[in-house]
Design a protein around this motif. Sequence first.
Motif, mmCIF file in Angstrom:
data_model
loop_
_atom_site.group_PDB
_atom_site.id
_atom_site.type_symbol
_atom_site.label_atom_id
_atom_site.label_comp_id
_atom_site.label_asym_id
_atom_site.label_seq_id
_atom_site.Cartn_x
_atom_site.Cartn_y
_atom_site.Cartn_z
ATOM 1 N N UNK A 9 0.827 -1.206 0.000
ATOM 2 C CA UNK A 9 0.000 0.000 0.000
ATOM 3 C C UNK A 9 0.863 1.259 0.000
ATOM 4 N N UNK A 10 1.999 1.217 0.698
ATOM 5 C CA UNK A 10 2.913 2.367 0.693
ATOM 6 C C UNK A 10 3.444 2.600 -0.721
ATOM 7 N N UNK A 11 3.785 1.507 -1.412
ATOM 8 C CA UNK A 11 4.262 1.623 -2.792
ATOM 9 C C UNK A 11 3.161 2.143 -3.700
ATOM 10 N N UNK A 12 1.948 1.652 -3.511
ATOM 11 C CA UNK A 12 0.822 2.077 -4.349
ATOM 12 C C UNK A 12 0.508 3.555 -4.139
ATOM 13 N N UNK A 13 0.620 4.034 -2.898
ATOM 14 C CA UNK A 13 0.372 5.461 -2.643
ATOM 15 C C UNK A 13 1.399 6.343 -3.357
ATOM 16 N N UNK A 14 2.648 5.898 -3.375
ATOM 17 C CA UNK A 14 3.673 6.653 -4.091
ATOM 18 C C UNK A 14 3.396 6.641 -5.588
ATOM 19 N N UNK A 15 2.999 5.504 -6.112
ATOM 20 C CA UNK A 15 2.672 5.407 -7.535
ATOM 21 C C UNK A 15 1.503 6.308 -7.898
ATOM 22 N N UNK A 16 0.474 6.300 -7.059
ATOM 23 C CA UNK A 16 -0.688 7.141 -7.318
ATOM 24 C C UNK A 16 -0.323 8.619 -7.283
ATOM 25 N N UNK A 17 0.601 8.983 -6.373
ATOM 26 C CA UNK A 17 1.051 10.382 -6.299
ATOM 27 C C UNK A 17 1.764 10.798 -7.576
ATOM 28 N N UNK A 18 2.287 9.822 -8.305
ATOM 29 C CA UNK A 18 2.987 10.098 -9.562
ATOM 30 C C UNK A 18 2.114 9.836 -10.786
ATOM 31 N N UNK A 19 0.819 9.602 -10.542
ATOM 32 C CA UNK A 19 -0.114 9.424 -11.652
ATOM 33 C C UNK A 19 -0.003 8.081 -12.338
ATOM 34 N N UNK A 20 0.305 7.033 -11.579
ATOM 35 C CA UNK A 20 0.548 5.721 -12.190
ATOM 36 C C UNK A 20 -0.697 5.116 -12.827
ATOM 37 N N UNK A 21 -1.792 5.114 -12.096
ATOM 38 C CA UNK A 21 -2.989 4.476 -12.635
ATOM 39 C C UNK A 21 -3.681 3.622 -11.602
ATOM 40 N N UNK A 22 -4.434 2.641 -12.051
ATOM 41 C CA UNK A 22 -5.313 1.881 -11.174
ATOM 42 C C UNK A 22 -4.579 0.786 -10.396
ATOM 43 N N UNK A 23 -5.250 0.284 -9.379
ATOM 44 C CA UNK A 23 -4.752 -0.848 -8.588
ATOM 45 C C UNK A 23 -4.594 -2.086 -9.472
ATOM 46 N N UNK A 24 -5.478 -2.246 -10.438
ATOM 47 C CA UNK A 24 -5.421 -3.418 -11.315
ATOM 48 C C UNK A 24 -4.185 -3.372 -12.211
#
Length: 280
Positions: free
Chosen positions: A248-263
């Motif tokens: 979840x920590x990694x996903x939050x960083x990715x989302x902050x960089x505009x990565x995309x969806x959880x899937x």
Amino acid sequence: MDKKTIAVLLATYNGERFLREQIESLYAQTIKDWTIYVHDDGSTDGTKAILDEYAEKKDNFVVLDYPSQKGASNNFFSLLKRVDASYFFFADQDDVWMSNKMEKCLGRMLQIEKSTISKPVLVCCDACVTDEKLKVVSPSLWERSGAHPEFLTNFNESAATPFVTGCTMLLNKAAKESVLWNVTEKATMHDAFITLCVFKACGIVEPIRESLMYYRQHGENTLGAYSKENSRLMYKLKHLKYVLKKDMALLRMLNALGYGSFFKFMKYKFVYRSKCSKAT
């Protein structure tokens, strides 16, 4: 910039047990033209006395005085923000560098920069994992953790796992700028976030497949060396809370960089693990 300058960023906190050994390994480097910049995060042991000692006797040892950053990641980000240089190494307080670490990493950096103009570049090396007495536990951190950097070459793929360890990194100035444009309170793992920022900026992350330092493991590590045993199902079930927290920590960083969806995140993790399975 006329003169290429090299900064070693050292973040400390209650590190008196191993700090002197790490600093001495920096001064034993085959490259000599660099400056250590250190910020202590509020140590209550003898760390500050050691830092003051080196600052007094070494012209290229600079202690920066500003408030506590409340954690290793924020401490490293604060140093990166405040220090101006052409290249940036990151140093933990408890490791030991082989004498050619800076020379080999910088040599690879300069080689890459010959064919790239103003592009973010991150060079990283492998490391020997040791116990607290520097007895080698594993000659390769990447082998121990089951990491395959060759499968992590762009922003999408890099979401699979943070394979770059902070103390192995060398950044150029363009890489630094790519980080500072994006830094956020969600960047709880400075090394993973920096790697993601470089990839997002279409930069180059270049692994050197050689262990150039001793990555010391002891009871006080902020983060220890990950083992591929930890990726097995029984470990994950037993330590589900920790595994989910890390993801979840990694996903939050990715989302902050505009990565995309959880899937999308899970897709690339699955693809990476499949490639790793076939490679072993």
